[in-house]
Design a protein around this motif. Sequence first.
Motif, short mmCIF file in Angstrom:
data_model
loop_
_atom_site.label_atom_id
_atom_site.label_comp_id
_atom_site.label_asym_id
_atom_site.label_seq_id
_atom_site.Cartn_x
_atom_site.Cartn_y
_atom_site.Cartn_z
N GLY A 304 1.47 -10.22 3.64
CA GLY A 304 0.78 -9.20 4.39
C GLY A 304 1.70 -8.50 5.37
N GLY A 305 1.38 -7.27 5.71
CA GLY A 305 2.17 -6.52 6.67
C GLY A 305 1.61 -5.13 6.90
N ILE A 306 2.22 -4.42 7.80
CA ILE A 306 1.82 -3.05 8.10
C ILE A 306 2.56 -2.09 7.17
CG2 ILE A 306 1.86 -1.23 9.86
CD1 ILE A 306 -0.14 -3.46 10.34
N ARG A 307 1.82 -1.13 6.65
CA ARG A 307 2.44 -0.07 5.86
C ARG A 307 2.12 1.25 6.54
NH1 ARG A 307 2.02 3.50 1.54
NH2 ARG A 307 -0.25 3.32 1.39
N ASN A 308 3.16 1.98 6.91
CA ASN A 308 2.97 3.24 7.62
C ASN A 308 2.82 4.40 6.65
OD1 ASN A 308 3.27 2.11 10.27
ND2 ASN A 308 5.46 1.91 9.86
N GLY A 309 1.74 5.14 6.83
CA GLY A 309 1.50 6.32 6.01
C GLY A 309 1.63 7.58 6.83
N ALA A 310 1.40 8.72 6.19
CA ALA A 310 1.56 10.01 6.87
C ALA A 310 0.53 10.19 8.00
CB ALA A 310 1.42 11.14 5.85
N LYS A 311 -0.66 9.58 7.85
CA LYS A 311 -1.72 9.79 8.83
C LYS A 311 -2.02 8.55 9.66
CE LYS A 311 -4.04 13.40 6.13
NZ LYS A 311 -5.33 13.83 5.51
N GLY A 312 -1.18 7.53 9.53
CA GLY A 312 -1.43 6.31 10.30
C GLY A 312 -0.96 5.08 9.56
N SER A 313 -1.49 3.92 9.94
CA SER A 313 -1.04 2.64 9.39
C SER A 313 -2.13 1.99 8.54
CB SER A 313 -0.66 1.69 10.53
OG SER A 313 0.38 2.23 11.31
N PHE A 314 -1.65 1.30 7.50
CA PHE A 314 -2.53 0.51 6.64
C PHE A 314 -2.28 -0.98 6.90
CE2 PHE A 314 -1.78 4.46 4.29
CZ PHE A 314 -3.06 4.80 3.85
N ASN A 315 -3.33 -1.77 6.82
CA ASN A 315 -3.18 -3.22 6.76
C ASN A 315 -2.99 -3.55 5.28
OD1 ASN A 315 -3.27 -5.97 6.97
ND2 ASN A 315 -5.25 -6.09 7.98
N SER A 316 -1.81 -4.00 4.92
CA SER A 316 -1.45 -4.05 3.51
C SER A 316 -0.98 -5.42 3.05
CB SER A 316 -0.34 -3.03 3.21
OG SER A 316 -0.75 -1.72 3.53
N ALA A 317 -0.96 -5.57 1.74
CA ALA A 317 -0.32 -6.71 1.10
C ALA A 317 0.82 -6.16 0.25
CB ALA A 317 -1.31 -7.47 0.23
N TYR A 318 2.03 -6.63 0.51
CA TYR A 318 3.19 -6.24 -0.29
C TYR A 318 3.35 -7.23 -1.44
CZ TYR A 318 4.69 -2.99 3.39
OH TYR A 318 4.76 -1.97 4.30
N ILE A 319 3.55 -6.71 -2.64
CA ILE A 319 3.76 -7.55 -3.82
C ILE A 319 5.17 -7.31 -4.34
CG2 ILE A 319 2.95 -8.11 -6.15
CD1 ILE A 319 0.53 -6.21 -4.12
N PHE A 320 5.94 -8.41 -4.45
CA PHE A 320 7.34 -8.33 -4.88
C PHE A 320 7.51 -9.05 -6.22
CE2 PHE A 320 7.24 -8.23 -0.27
CZ PHE A 320 8.10 -7.19 0.06
N PRO A 321 7.46 -8.32 -7.35
CA PRO A 321 7.80 -8.95 -8.63
C PRO A 321 9.31 -9.23 -8.69
CG PRO A 321 6.53 -6.92 -8.93
CD PRO A 321 7.01 -6.95 -7.51
N ASP A 322 9.76 -9.95 -9.71
CA ASP A 322 11.19 -10.31 -9.79
C ASP A 322 12.06 -9.19 -10.35
OD1 ASP A 322 10.43 -10.32 -12.41
OD2 ASP A 322 11.04 -12.37 -12.84
#
Length: 501
Positions: A304-322
């Motif tokens: 989980g982490g913050i993702r910054n967009g053009a109009k503000g921030s999202f509460n996000s889940a980052y997914i890292f495949p190999d």
Amino acid sequence: MLSIILIFSSFPPFSIPFAGILGLSLFFYSLSKIESLKATIAAGASFGFLFSIAAGKGIIFSSVIHYAKTPMFALLFFTASVALPSGILHGLFSALFNILKSESLAFRIMVAPALWILFEYLREIIPGSIPWANMGYMMMPCLPYVQIADFAGIYGVSFIVASCAGLLSGIYSCYNDREQIDYRQITILIAFVLIPLIYGQYRISSFDKKFKSYYDLGSGSEINSICVQGSHSPSDRWRGLEFFGRFSTYKSMTAEMLANSIDASKPSIIVWPESVLNMSSSTSETVFRDISALMGKNSVLISGGIRNGAKGSFNSAYIFPDDGTVLAYDKNILLPYAEKAVSSFKIGSFQGAPDEFIEGKTKPYFKAGNLDLGISICLEDLYPGYVRKSVDLGAKLLINISADDWFGKTGTAEMHLDAARMRAIENRKFMIRCANSGVSAIISATGKLEKQTRLFERSAIQGISVMMDEKSFYSKNGDFILLISAIIIISSFIKIIFSRQ
């Protein structure tokens, strides 16, 4: 008061099975003995107000301890946002109960339960409300009893609980009014207790055998699953200057778990909790590169982490495949008053967190390597239809990342864990749940806690999850019990309208 005490004791931290059914039966019995509509509404509103305090005490704790509000502000906020709406809803339920009530068996096992779960569902759809502490969850300590959720969902379990309560209230009435005992009610009550237990024991046994066969035969669906619980405080997670220290903790704990992998030949999924990657845009490239270097082949990491967009921030889940790519899921259902305003009101800002998040539009299903994942963040797993949507899109393994340390040791974290277990049962899918300070767990398709952490400890767990292909009856058909309940209530009103009385 006795009703509230018994219901409260059925939820964590006490988790006494069947106590809640006794409590709800006393509430129904009380309502059945009140003739005045005004008095019935008052009784229901009082019940709802007290129930909200028992179920939502963690909100008061969070307001005072973490948001540094005065006890008076916390109490007023809780009253306005939680206790008062709960009182209104239960008062309205009691009014309809009074209008529809009868001494008939049909009312006790069909009408009252139908009315109850429709009001539970209202908490899911009313803005500013959360579907928290449904009566079906209080049966989680008796795991076989809730297995019927794979057929009828959480609302189906609540319906059976309310039916048992209705039958018990009828038995009380016969006893206290010195009437002849109605053995039909006793017989049906025994059936409503035994049938779910027998069904549940059968389902648990059959799924345990299936899980063992998956593992023994090496079907390729087994996933080496790792949860890393860093147990940083809420304020620590939002202090930008300490980001790399937190990040280093997660990296070192993950590397240690990968080095001691249960079975290195199986694909791995590593899950970090909500709000770990609260980083600035300038550091994101470095962080993503470090995460890719940490992972081995045939592995996926989710954080989980913050993702910054053009109009503000999202509460996000980052997914890292190999393969070096980075996917992102943005939280769709935001927490009222904390992550989004309700009627222009918020509880207030916290440390370096955004004042308000943007509501995500991404679908809760991701294909990451060979894994079909259903993603939810924090309270999204309280919404059965939303988790079911991810399964409908193709998810074979459920992931929930959360941060329940806001609520201290009030039992709220364990209640949230029970909701996650119910989603696993409903959809017959394994769930990997990772919470910042617990309770993190690897949950089987029967709701069994295969591995779990303890609350407020820095630790990591490792176990085997299985990607399950088949869909449960509930996954295919959804909350049909709500439609049936609506038909029951409408039919009851029609019967009253056209009756001769």
